[in-house]
Design a protein around this motif. Structure first.
Motif, PDB file in Angstrom:
ATOM      1  N   ALA A 108       0.816  -1.211   0.000  1.00 42.98           N
ATOM      2  CA  ALA A 108       0.000   0.000   0.000  1.00 42.98           C
ATOM      3  C   ALA A 108       0.851   1.263   0.000  1.00 42.98           C
ATOM      4  N   SER A 109       2.002   1.223   0.675  1.00 46.80           N
ATOM      5  CA  SER A 109       2.818   2.425   0.781  1.00 46.80           C
ATOM      6  C   SER A 109       3.924   2.489  -0.251  1.00 46.80           C
ATOM      7  N   LEU A 110       4.079   1.443  -1.068  1.00 46.38           N
ATOM      8  CA  LEU A 110       5.126   1.349  -2.088  1.00 46.38           C
ATOM      9  C   LEU A 110       6.521   1.274  -1.486  1.00 46.38           C
ATOM     10  N   ILE A 111       6.631   0.978  -0.194  1.00 44.12           N
ATOM     11  CA  ILE A 111       7.913   0.774   0.485  1.00 44.12           C
ATOM     12  C   ILE A 111       8.066  -0.724   0.693  1.00 44.12           C
ATOM     13  N   PRO A 112       9.211  -1.284   0.333  1.00 46.02           N
ATOM     14  CA  PRO A 112       9.389  -2.733   0.494  1.00 46.02           C
ATOM     15  C   PRO A 112       9.139  -3.170   1.937  1.00 46.02           C
ATOM     16  N   GLU A 113       8.455  -4.295   2.095  1.00 42.70           N
ATOM     17  CA  GLU A 113       8.085  -4.806   3.412  1.00 42.70           C
ATOM     18  C   GLU A 113       9.311  -5.076   4.279  1.00 42.70           C
ATOM     19  N   ALA A 114      10.428  -5.484   3.684  1.00 42.45           N
ATOM     20  CA  ALA A 114      11.646  -5.743   4.447  1.00 42.45           C
ATOM     21  C   ALA A 114      12.133  -4.472   5.139  1.00 42.45           C
ATOM     22  N   LEU A 115      12.054  -3.341   4.448  1.00 38.25           N
ATOM     23  CA  LEU A 115      12.465  -2.073   5.057  1.00 38.25           C
ATOM     24  C   LEU A 115      11.516  -1.655   6.169  1.00 38.25           C
ATOM     25  N   LEU A 116      10.227  -1.887   5.972  1.00 35.22           N
ATOM     26  CA  LEU A 116       9.259  -1.555   7.013  1.00 35.22           C
ATOM     27  C   LEU A 116       9.476  -2.419   8.255  1.00 35.22           C
ATOM     28  N   ALA A 117       9.760  -3.708   8.053  1.00 32.50           N
ATOM     29  CA  ALA A 117      10.002  -4.605   9.183  1.00 32.50           C
ATOM     30  C   ALA A 117      11.263  -4.189   9.936  1.00 32.50           C
ATOM     31  N   ARG A 118      12.312  -3.816   9.205  1.00 34.66           N
ATOM     32  CA  ARG A 118      13.548  -3.369   9.846  1.00 34.66           C
ATOM     33  C   ARG A 118      13.311  -2.096  10.649  1.00 34.66           C
ATOM     34  N   SER A 119      12.491  -1.204  10.116  1.00 32.41           N
ATOM     35  CA  SER A 119      12.170   0.039  10.817  1.00 32.41           C
ATOM     36  C   SER A 119      11.367  -0.234  12.087  1.00 32.41           C
ATOM     37  N   LYS A 123      12.579   0.593  15.917  1.00 31.06           N
ATOM     38  CA  LYS A 123      11.738   1.421  16.789  1.00 31.06           C
ATOM     39  C   LYS A 123      11.444   0.680  18.088  1.00 31.06           C
ATOM     40  N   ALA A 124      11.142  -0.611  17.997  1.00 32.63           N
ATOM     41  CA  ALA A 124      10.875  -1.392  19.200  1.00 32.63           C
ATOM     42  C   ALA A 124      12.128  -1.487  20.075  1.00 32.63           C
ATOM     43  N   ARG A 125      13.272  -1.628  19.455  1.00 33.17           N
ATOM     44  CA  ARG A 125      14.531  -1.736  20.184  1.00 33.17           C
ATOM     45  C   ARG A 125      14.845  -0.423  20.917  1.00 33.17           C
ATOM     46  N   LEU A 126      14.607   0.729  20.257  1.00 30.58           N
ATOM     47  CA  LEU A 126      14.915   2.024  20.852  1.00 30.58           C
ATOM     48  C   LEU A 126      13.915   2.448  21.927  1.00 30.58           C
ATOM     49  N   LEU A 127      12.657   2.099  21.723  1.00 34.63           N
ATOM     50  CA  LEU A 127      11.621   2.512  22.671  1.00 34.63           C
ATOM     51  C   LEU A 127      11.422   1.520  23.807  1.00 34.63           C
ATOM     52  N   GLY A 128      12.029   0.358  23.700  1.00 30.93           N
ATOM     53  CA  GLY A 128      11.948  -0.599  24.792  1.00 30.93           C
ATOM     54  C   GLY A 128      10.993  -1.637  24.568  1.00 30.93           C
TER      55      GLY A 128
END
Length: 128
Positions: A108-119, A123-128
């Motif tokens: 839907a966002s035209l961003i590869p799913e692998a990049l979204l998963a890495r992001s 985010k989970a790692r930084l926010l705890g």
């Protein structure tokens, strides 16, 4: 050879009479003017126009002007665009086929799913 009829998208020529379709540098919508200089290329057409009161204004966008004979056609186009926009807003508020915002999938966002998963993982790692 047949003379071509200009459309709303046809660039104006020097000396052509025009009418404003929106407020231009403090000049109200519907003011009559005459094109003095054509400047720009392709979709970035700009004009210097002299209004009936004698004021010369530069850098006027092509979409802010229309030929007097085409004013009705421009009005119809503007009304259709407004109606389409309002129906799209109605579909979004009703939960129709609106694109998902924050949690959009890769397709839907035209961003590869692998990049979204890495992001998401970062985010989970930084926010705890």
């Amino acid at each position: 050879m047949a003379k071509k009829t200009p459309t709303l998208d046809t660039p104006f020529r020097k000396g052509e009479k025009v009418v404003t379709t929106q407020v231009v540098h403090g000049i109200p919508e519907g003011a009559n003017a005459k094109v003095k200089l054509v400047n720009g290329v392709g979709p970035w057409m700009r004009y210097w126009v002299r209004f009936d009161d004698g004021e010369l204004v530069g850098h006027v966008d092509h979409n802010a002007l229309v030929r007097p004979a085409q004013l009705d056609e421009w009005t119809e186009r503007a009304e259709r665009a407004k109606a389409a926009e309002s129906s799209a807003v109605g579909a979004v508020s009703a939960g129709g086929d609106a694109p998902a915002a924050a949690g959009a999938s890769g397709e839907a966002s035209l961003i590869p799913e692998a990049l979204l998963a890495r992001s998401r993982a970062a985010k989970a790692r930084l926010l705890g």
